[in-house]
Design an enzyme around this catalytic site. Sequence first.
Site, PDB file in Angstrom:
ATOM      1  N   HIS A  93       0.518  -2.683   6.861  1.00  0.00           N
ATOM      2  CA  HIS A  93      -0.694  -2.448   7.671  1.00  0.00           C
ATOM      3  C   HIS A  93      -1.925  -3.059   7.033  1.00  0.00           C
ATOM      4  CE1 HIS A  93      -0.714   0.560   4.566  1.00  0.00           C
ATOM      5  NE2 HIS A  93      -2.016   0.605   4.723  1.00  0.00           N
ATOM      6  N   SER A 133       0.569   3.919   1.801  1.00  0.00           N
ATOM      7  CA  SER A 133       0.816   4.541   3.108  1.00  0.00           C
ATOM      8  C   SER A 133       2.193   4.159   3.662  1.00  0.00           C
ATOM      9  CB  SER A 133      -0.280   4.149   4.100  1.00  0.00           C
ATOM     10  OG  SER A 133      -1.497   4.738   3.715  1.00  0.00           O
ATOM     11  N   CYS A 169      -7.367  -2.965   3.993  1.00  0.00           N
ATOM     12  CA  CYS A 169      -7.083  -1.530   3.803  1.00  0.00           C
ATOM     13  C   CYS A 169      -7.757  -0.985   2.558  1.00  0.00           C
ATOM     14  CB  CYS A 169      -5.589  -1.214   3.775  1.00  0.00           C
ATOM     15  SG  CYS A 169      -5.274   0.537   3.419  1.00  0.00           S
ATOM     16  N   CYS A 185       0.846  -1.204   0.000  1.00  0.00           N
ATOM     17  CA  CYS A 185       0.000   0.000   0.000  1.00  0.00           C
ATOM     18  C   CYS A 185       0.877   1.248   0.000  1.00  0.00           C
ATOM     19  CB  CYS A 185      -0.900  -0.019   1.239  1.00  0.00           C
ATOM     20  SG  CYS A 185      -1.926   1.453   1.444  1.00  0.00           S
ATOM     21  N   HIS A 197       4.871   6.221   2.083  1.00  0.00           N
ATOM     22  CA  HIS A 197       5.091   7.564   2.639  1.00  0.00           C
ATOM     23  C   HIS A 197       6.192   7.541   3.706  1.00  0.00           C
ATOM     24  CE1 HIS A 197       2.051   9.916   0.642  1.00  0.00           C
ATOM     25  NE2 HIS A 197       1.060   9.133   1.027  1.00  0.00           N
TER      26      HIS A 197
HETATM   27 ZN   LIG Z   1      -3.209   1.118   3.189  1.00  0.00          ZN
END
Ligand SMILES: [Zn+2]
Length: 365
Positions: free
Chosen positions: A61, A42, A166, A40, A45
């Site tokens: 996550h 995120s 997610c 993902c 980042h």
């Molecule tokens: Zn995610």
Amino acid sequence: MKTKAAVLYQPNTPLVIEELDLTEPADGEVLVKISAAGVCHSDYHVMKGEWTSPMPVVLGHEGAGIVERVGTGVKNVKVGDHVILNFRPNCGWCGHCVRGQPVLCNGSETPKSEMFSGGSRLSRNGETVHHFARTSCFSEYAVVQESGAVPVRHDMPLDKAALIGCSVMTGVGAVINTARVEPGSSVVVIGCGGVGLNCVQGAQLAGADRIIAVDIKQNKLDYAMEFGATDVINSSNQDPIEIIHELTKGGADFAFEALGRTETIEQAYESIRPGGKAVVVGMAPEDDNVSINALSLPRNEKMLMGSYYGSARPWIDLPRLVDLYLSKRLRVDELVTRTYPLDEINVAYDALAQGDVARSIIVFD
Ligand SMILES: [Zn+2]
Ligand SMILES: [Zn+2]
């Protein structure tokens, strides 16, 4: 016990695959053998230094697996349960939890790089390795909070279940839970990666009449058509706002921004009609800001709002999304463009950076 994991030591350096020590689950915690983890944005980042996190850290996550052991006091999860990881484990008792907004609960006073009762369960040669979002599923095993491991049906394939944790929850939830899109609505989705495609199929599930997908990559617009888009706009060579206003005769009822970029958040706001809702789903770097016309808020009663994790109530919504997938009303197989073993996780993130994939997943033995 030992667990093989992908460790980030410094931003902008490759993840290092190595063996870590993992302590037994403490009170209220469970040990999960990870089956699959989604790649993902995120986590990316943090890898790029756009989000701060203590280091070294094990990212990941979006995951699913099987409960191997439970700590004392665990009542709602048992050994052998198939679980989807919920990266917003909550306390159950604060105002956010009681109001039905558990994803806004931080769970405890400790930072999200630590468990509720404090400290990390991960270490290497006695040195602390931090958790990410109290999930850290780029690892063969993870210790998570009880509320962070949501049991689901055993007939749900665990690799697909990971994505429900997610990207599916975030995209579909933004449409159904946060914005409450009504049948017959017009919906714009800007950015058609893993989350945006789920906004598209969420809009279809909600009975939207017109679903306009916007992206700069033709392959992502092709995916969007498969997921239920009625119109696509390639914004690399044309201004999407004008076309959207033409297609919807004055602006869309809803717009979802799934990239977390200043420019596209402003585009989403410009795309909606007076009284419309623009919903920011994408996660921006920590220091970015957006600029919108102030007078348009009261004069046009426009709404700009955020949606975190699809405004999920994970213990209701994740099993519900599993049911929708198993009754073939939700596409998840089509999201998975590539799978990789943990050893190739850096290759997987390179592909994400290039925008080549809808979603790839790390699959464990
Ligand atoms: Zn995610
Ligand atoms: Zn709470």
